[in-house]
Design a protein around this motif. Structure first.
Motif, PDB file in Angstrom:
ATOM      1  N   ASP A   8       0.834  -1.213   0.000  1.00 18.97           N
ATOM      2  CA  ASP A   8       0.000   0.000   0.000  1.00 18.97           C
ATOM      3  C   ASP A   8       0.863   1.255   0.000  1.00 18.97           C
ATOM      4  N   ARG A  57       2.224   1.652  -3.433  1.00 11.76           N
ATOM      5  CA  ARG A  57       1.171   2.088  -4.367  1.00 11.76           C
ATOM      6  C   ARG A  57       0.918   3.594  -4.266  1.00 11.76           C
ATOM      7  N   GLU A  90       1.538   6.347  -7.294  1.00 12.98           N
ATOM      8  CA  GLU A  90       0.481   7.217  -7.802  1.00 12.98           C
ATOM      9  C   GLU A  90       0.838   8.695  -7.655  1.00 12.98           C
ATOM     10  N   ILE A 123      -2.128  -4.280  -8.582  1.00 11.41           N
ATOM     11  CA  ILE A 123      -2.148  -3.335  -7.455  1.00 11.41           C
ATOM     12  C   ILE A 123      -1.471  -2.010  -7.816  1.00 11.41           C
ATOM     13  N   LEU A 124      -0.264  -2.078  -8.391  1.00  7.62           N
ATOM     14  CA  LEU A 124       0.511  -0.851  -8.629  1.00  7.62           C
ATOM     15  C   LEU A 124       0.151  -0.146  -9.938  1.00  7.62           C
TER      16      LEU A 124
END
Length: 401
Positions: free
Chosen positions: A68, A71, A75, A99-100
């Motif tokens: 998380d 990630r 972003e 996920i990424l």
């Protein structure tokens, strides 16, 4: 610190682990090397993410909390590529991409990419392409999930063949074709090596970026490409060298690296053939690198794999001009002296004893201690030459500049 240039680098992050087999120092060292690999491939590393775990997470390599964190950073900073220090399984790569939502590559893929950039000759390009396809084959399912539906409609009912099976067949056919092509070139190169006659063969081996090509240029007075990046040389270069009145053949081989992809060891068989068939190895080491002893061990492991046992070897410790030992303050009574504090003289004594004198310390770029190195190579080659041409030994009694 890596130099900044006008080249536009791709934004990347590095992800590694601290495990029971890889402590914090070793993890940092591997990530330093991974950053150099990323830079060589054209990437700018914005951040490193490291997690302490017993073993990699089988689904996502790192834990969910750390994932998380990664990630969010990806972003917020528009990161294009996440590079993992160890080889990812196809399932891990697929899960992480979901996920990424950026490009996910591992150390193996990164090294293959650099090799693809550096390959100049048709032979090197074929070797790299074969290694890439062998790496790609088990990962096709993750890359082409949108094609896994069976075709339907008129004329297409029945078992048919899924898109993924078609792709796998194409890749397997390509691998088979490339292997045949390499076998053919290998036979041609074997004939070429045989045609070189009975001249003594000397091969430069060593970790990547230790100065083999620079040494080749100085010894052979040629212009082999050399650069401060990893894997600057992929193709084996062979030059005729004359020291004093003694000729021999000198070959420069591809640099080795820790965690070298098995696909590449197999694909670059011809480069290793130069090592196999050499009469003398010059094992070049970057003495200024803090982990040079680990580099020596890595090279030795690969050489053992190709069965080079009992081959005469001269250890050439290069870049003495850049060597700087850690200094202990005279008033410091706590710090224990380690190898990091060794002077060059202490290293010389250590390695002269370890190799029974078959070691020399030089700077190829500054030609420091270079005459002594030339003389040492001359004596080694002369020993082999005398056994091969016993009637000519009187020609080579003394070294002449």
């Amino acid at each position: 610190m890596l130099e900044k240039t006008d080249i536009e680098y791709e934004k990347t992050i590095l992800i590694g682990l601290i495990t029971k087999d890889q402590d914090e120092d070793k993890s940092k060292e591997y990530l330093d090397e991974l950053e150099f690999l990323a830079y060589t491939a054209g990437g700018e590393v914005l951040k490193r993410f490291v997690q302490k775990m017993q073993m990699p997470n089988p689904k996502t390599f790192i834990g969910s909390g750390k994932m998380d964190e990664v990630r969010v950073f990806v972003e917020e900073n528009e990161v294009g590529t996440a590079i993992f220090d160890d080889e990812l399984s196809p399932a891990q790569q697929k899960n992480i991409e979901k996920i990424l939502r950026c490009k996910i590559i591992d150390r193996t893929n990164l090294i293959l990419d650099i090799f693809a950039q550096r390959a100049q000759t048709s032979y090197a390009r074929t070797q790299v392409e074969l290694a890439q396809y062998e790496y790609l084959l088990p990962r096709l399912a993750g890359m082409w999930t949108h094609l896994e539906r069976q075709r339907g409609g008129i004329g297409m009912r029945g078992p048919g063949e899924t898109e993924i099976e078609t792709d796998r067949r194409i890749v397997r056919d390509r691998i088979s074709l490339l292997k045949k092509k390499l076998e053919k070139i290998d036979r041609q190169m074997e004939v070429q090596r045989g045609n070189r006659g009975a001249l003594v063969r000397v091969a430069l081996v060593g970790y990547t970026n230790v100065g083999k090509s620079t040494l080749m240029n100085v010894l052979s007075k040629s212009d082999v490409f050399a650069e401060n990046k990893l894997f600057a040389t992929l193709d084996t270069t062979v030059r005729k060298v004359v020291i004093g009145n003694l000729p021999f053949l000198l070959s420069d081989t591809v640099g080795f690296i820790r965690k070298l992809p098995t696909q590449l060891v197999e694909s670059f068989k011809s480069t290793l053939d130069e090592v196999r068939e050499a009469d003398l190895l010059l094992h070049v080491v970057d003495i200024s690198h803090p982990s040079f002893e680990d580099h020596i061990a890595s090279v030795q492991n690969i050489l053992n794999e190709i069965d080079h046992k009992d081959k005469p070897t001269l250890m050439v410790f290069n870049k003495i001009d850049a060597y700087e030992p850690e200094v202990i303050d005279e008033d410091d009574l706590v710090t224990e002296k380690t190898k990091a504090h060794y002077t060059l003289q202490e290293w010389k004594k250590t390695w002269m004893n370890t190799t029974n004198g078959d070691a020399i310390f030089i700077s190829a770029i500054n030609k420091e201690n270079f005459e002594a190195f030339r003389k040492m190579v001359y004596e080694k080659v002369k020993e082999i030459h005398i056994t091969r041409f016993p009637y000519n030994h009187f020609l080579y009694d003394e070294y002449t500049e």
